[in-house]
Design an enzyme around this catalytic site. Structure first.
Site, PDB file in Angstrom:
ATOM      1  N   ARG A   5      74.315 -19.046  -1.148  1.00  0.00           N
ATOM      2  CA  ARG A   5      74.837 -20.303  -1.708  1.00  0.00           C
ATOM      3  C   ARG A   5      76.351 -20.429  -1.525  1.00  0.00           C
ATOM      4  NH1 ARG A   5      71.616 -19.621  -7.358  1.00  0.00           N
ATOM      5  NH2 ARG A   5      71.630 -17.442  -6.642  1.00  0.00           N
TER       6      ARG A   5
ATOM      7  N   TYR B 246     120.447 -16.705   8.765  1.00  0.00           N
ATOM      8  CA  TYR B 246     119.421 -15.665   8.864  1.00  0.00           C
ATOM      9  C   TYR B 246     120.094 -14.314   8.713  1.00  0.00           C
ATOM     10  CZ  TYR B 246     116.205 -12.234  10.630  1.00  0.00           C
ATOM     11  OH  TYR B 246     115.433 -11.107  10.743  1.00  0.00           O
TER      12      TYR B 246
ATOM     13  N   GLU C 111      62.839 -17.847 -14.881  1.00  0.00           N
ATOM     14  CA  GLU C 111      63.864 -18.353 -13.969  1.00  0.00           C
ATOM     15  C   GLU C 111      63.813 -19.875 -13.899  1.00  0.00           C
ATOM     16  OE1 GLU C 111      66.428 -16.406 -12.309  1.00  0.00           O
ATOM     17  OE2 GLU C 111      65.624 -15.486 -14.106  1.00  0.00           O
TER      18      GLU C 111
HETATM   19  C1  UD1 Z   1      70.181 -13.885 -12.077  1.00  0.00           C
HETATM   20  C2  UD1 Z   1      69.030 -13.762 -13.071  1.00  0.00           C
HETATM   21  C3  UD1 Z   1      69.064 -14.963 -14.029  1.00  0.00           C
HETATM   22  C4  UD1 Z   1      70.398 -15.005 -14.753  1.00  0.00           C
HETATM   23  C5  UD1 Z   1      71.544 -15.000 -13.742  1.00  0.00           C
HETATM   24  C6  UD1 Z   1      72.856 -14.803 -14.492  1.00  0.00           C
HETATM   25  C7  UD1 Z   1      67.176 -12.653 -11.892  1.00  0.00           C
HETATM   26  C8  UD1 Z   1      65.885 -12.839 -11.202  1.00  0.00           C
HETATM   27  N1  UD1 Z   1      67.772 -13.756 -12.348  1.00  0.00           N
HETATM   28  O1  UD1 Z   1      69.960 -15.073 -11.335  1.00  0.00           O
HETATM   29  O2  UD1 Z   1      68.033 -14.842 -15.008  1.00  0.00           O
HETATM   30  O3  UD1 Z   1      70.479 -16.148 -15.572  1.00  0.00           O
HETATM   31  O4  UD1 Z   1      71.417 -13.919 -12.794  1.00  0.00           O
HETATM   32  O5  UD1 Z   1      73.961 -14.998 -13.654  1.00  0.00           O
HETATM   33  O6  UD1 Z   1      67.621 -11.532 -12.046  1.00  0.00           O
HETATM   34  N2  UD1 Z   1      71.286  -8.898  -6.066  1.00  0.00           N
HETATM   35  C9  UD1 Z   1      71.032  -7.714  -5.437  1.00  0.00           C
HETATM   36  N3  UD1 Z   1      69.918  -7.611  -4.624  1.00  0.00           N
HETATM   37  C10 UD1 Z   1      69.057  -8.641  -4.467  1.00  0.00           C
HETATM   38  C11 UD1 Z   1      69.317  -9.850  -5.135  1.00  0.00           C
HETATM   39  C12 UD1 Z   1      70.433  -9.941  -5.932  1.00  0.00           C
HETATM   40  O7  UD1 Z   1      71.789  -6.746  -5.559  1.00  0.00           O
HETATM   41  O8  UD1 Z   1      68.083  -8.452  -3.732  1.00  0.00           O
HETATM   42  C13 UD1 Z   1      72.502  -9.008  -6.882  1.00  0.00           C
HETATM   43  C14 UD1 Z   1      73.413 -10.122  -6.411  1.00  0.00           C
HETATM   44  O9  UD1 Z   1      74.370  -9.635  -5.477  1.00  0.00           O
HETATM   45  C15 UD1 Z   1      74.073 -10.606  -7.694  1.00  0.00           C
HETATM   46  C16 UD1 Z   1      73.045 -10.252  -8.771  1.00  0.00           C
HETATM   47  O10 UD1 Z   1      72.158  -9.327  -8.199  1.00  0.00           O
HETATM   48  O11 UD1 Z   1      75.281  -9.965  -7.962  1.00  0.00           O
HETATM   49  C17 UD1 Z   1      72.284 -11.489  -9.256  1.00  0.00           C
HETATM   50  O12 UD1 Z   1      71.624 -12.059  -8.165  1.00  0.00           O
HETATM   51  P1  UD1 Z   1      71.588 -13.645  -7.942  1.00  0.00           P
HETATM   52  O13 UD1 Z   1      70.799 -13.923  -6.734  1.00  0.00           O
HETATM   53  O14 UD1 Z   1      72.956 -14.193  -8.032  1.00  0.00           O
HETATM   54  O15 UD1 Z   1      70.732 -14.071  -9.212  1.00  0.00           O
HETATM   55  P2  UD1 Z   1      70.745 -15.456  -9.994  1.00  0.00           P
HETATM   56  O16 UD1 Z   1      69.916 -16.425  -9.255  1.00  0.00           O
HETATM   57  O17 UD1 Z   1      72.112 -15.844 -10.320  1.00  0.00           O
HETATM   58 CA    CA Z   2      74.099 -15.166  -9.710  1.00  0.00          CA
END
Ligand code: UD1
Ligand code: CA
Length: 461
Positions: free
Chosen positions: A15, A367, A156
């Site tokens: 995103r 300068y 979610e």
């Molecule tokens: C996540 C939560 C959501 C919460 C939100 C808060 C889940 C499924 N959802 O959503 O409930 O409200 O955070 O900000 O957990 N990441 C990994 N590996 C992956 C996917 C993600 O390390 O395979 C890390 C990302 O780098 C990030 C964090 O996990 O730092 C959260 O992932 P992101 O995809 O941003 O989750 P959200 O959709 O924001």
């Molecule tokens: Ca996030």
């Protein structure tokens, strides 16, 4: 209580639409993941593990975290937050106590909120404690679903019904879990919509097993904002800058317009200093007391003394400006410059890696590079140190009390002795002895009546 921290930072961050991994984007000069690491450090953990992605994203994060004592685990594929936490399990084997899970994209979480979560987790003897907050407006956070007041699951945004979407208590992505809860990760099934393993599903799994789970509204939306888009990044930056400026207002700094200034959280500002609009203070800069920083000035990693005036549209980089000095307008202090007490650097003057003595003046269009300018020297308008011969840089020394006439070129290496004078328009290639006058310009010729001769010639044509 023994605490291990896991920071989830392996997501694709699609995103953000960026070649830079999301957690390496910055607000107020510091990367998102650095904020999270600093917050993690505040709970004095046994270790901090960051889960990073493979390939170039992971390499960039690894490079950025060199020397930070954070252990790194690579999630081979971005299969969701539950899979990311599972990746860290290897490093947690044989550990005891609590694991604090943080999202790498939630940079503003405060140490006090983390402490409250850990204290609540312990007091309630919960196996999983979710840090939740009340979210206003439209957002994509997971909703905290409660039955008879008790949390039963997290849904979610993309899976929530219109009714569930109305729930204002949301998941911050920060959790305190007993290490024993990690075995439940195996039971999480892939989410059919997104094809990912959601860490949030662990809540319902634990609840169904009759384990003690809590969700706690302990933080504010401003600090728990997750950064998913450029807009989120911008808004978090605005919030943080506002917080920094408010702190300095309370400590006695004047701001003409709080909205247009950028003050790095690492910077220091003394009392009774006034900061005009559009001023940017970056890095570990320190501004003394009683200074005036006029509009459109940028100060980077520099030390400004007390009672200094920095006039409009000036750039100060990795330099020192001592008490009572005045710099600008339109001046550029490049790295390694030291402007002495009460010295004056004026309009359109560039200083590079030079020391300017007490009370010395270079007021216009000059300068000064690789130079040592003594106390009370006057550098005339348009003076240039010719410090570069195309291969090497050479030094210019102008000793105390000398006077350099306007439009002089000082061809380095060269030294002007104490109290000497250089006539305007000179090109100085040899040392000038103390108290001498050096003049190198061609003598002037006056051709009497030349104008009349010229006009006669024109009339004859
Ligand atoms: C996540 C939560 C959501 C919460 C939100 C808060 C889940 C499924 N959802 O959503 O409930 O409200 O955070 O900000 O957990 N990441 C990994 N590996 C992956 C996917 C993600 O390390 O395979 C890390 C990302 O780098 C990030 C964090 O996990 O730092 C959260 O992932 P992101 O995809 O941003 O989750 P959200 O959709 O924001
Ligand atoms: Ca996030």
């Amino acid at each position: 209580m023994s605490i291990n921290v896991v920071i989830l930072a392996a997501g694709l961050g699609t995103r953000m639409k960026s070649a830079t991994p999301k957690v390496l984007h910055s607000i107020c000069g510091k990367t998102l993941i650095s904020y999270v690491i600093d917050a993690a450090q505040s709970v004095k953990p046994d270790q901090i593990i960051a889960v990073i992605g493979p390939g170039s994203d992971g390499t960039q994060i690894r490079d950025a975290l060199k020397g930070s004592r954070v252990a790194l685990e690579v999630q081979k594929e971005p299969k969701g937050t539950a899979d990311a936490l599972r990746t860290a399990c290897r490093a947690l084997a044989r550990k005891k106590g609590t694991v604090l899970v943080l999202n790498g994209d939630t940079p503003l979480v405060s140490p006090s909120t983390l402490e409250k979560l850990l204290a609540t987790h312990k007091r309630n003897s919960e196996i999983i404690s979710v840090l939740s907050f009340v979210a206003e407006g439209s957002h994509s956070y997971g909703r905290v679903i409660r039955k008879a007041g008790k949390v039963v699951s997290i849904i979610e945004d993309r899976d929530a019904s219109p009714e569930q979407k109305k729930i204002m208590e949301v998941n911050s992505g920060v959790y305190a879990m007993e290490l024993s809860a990690l075995k439940l990760l195996k039971e999480i099934k892939v989410n059919p919509g997104k094809g990912e393993y959601y860490l949030t599903d662990i809540v319902n799994i634990a609840v169904r097993k009759g384990l003690s789970v809590g969700s706690h509204l302990l933080g504010e939306e401003t600090e728990l904002t997750g950064i998913n888009t450029r807009k989120d990044l911008c808004m978090a930056g605005i919030f943080l800058r506002d917080r920094v400026v408010s702190g300095w207002l309370e400590k006695g700094v004047t701001f003409i317009d709080t909205k247009s200034v950028f003050i790095d959280p690492a910077a220091e500002i003394g009392r009774d200093t006034a900061i005009y609009p559009n001023v940017v203070i970056e890095g570990k800069s320190s501004i003394g007391s009683g200074c005036v920083i006029f509009p459109c000035t940028r100060i980077i990693d520099s030390i400004i003394g007390n009672g200094v005036t920095i006039k409009d549209s000036t750039v100060v980089e990795s330099s020192v400006v001592k008490d009572g000095a005045s710099v600008g307008p339109f001046a550029h202090l490049r790295p390694g410059s030291v402007i002495g007490p009460s010295a004056k650097i004026g309009n359109f003057v560039e200083i590079k890696k030079s020391v300017i003595g007490t009370g010395a003046k270079a007021s216009h269009l000059s300068y000064i590079g690789d130079a040592e300018i003594g106390d009370n020297v006057n550098i005339g308008a348009g003076t240039i140190t010719c410090n570069y011969d195309g291969v090497n840089k050479h030094k210019t020394v102008v000793e105390e009390g000398s006077f350099i006439g306007s439009d002089t070129q000082l061809v380095a290496p060269v030294r002007v002795g104490k109290g000497a004078y250089v006539g305007a328009g000179s090109t100085i290639t040899k040392d000038v002895p103390p108290l001498a006058l050096a003049v190198s310009r061609t003598p002037q010729r006056n051709l009497k009546g030349w104008a009349a001769v010229k006009s006669n010639r024109k009339n004859r044509k």
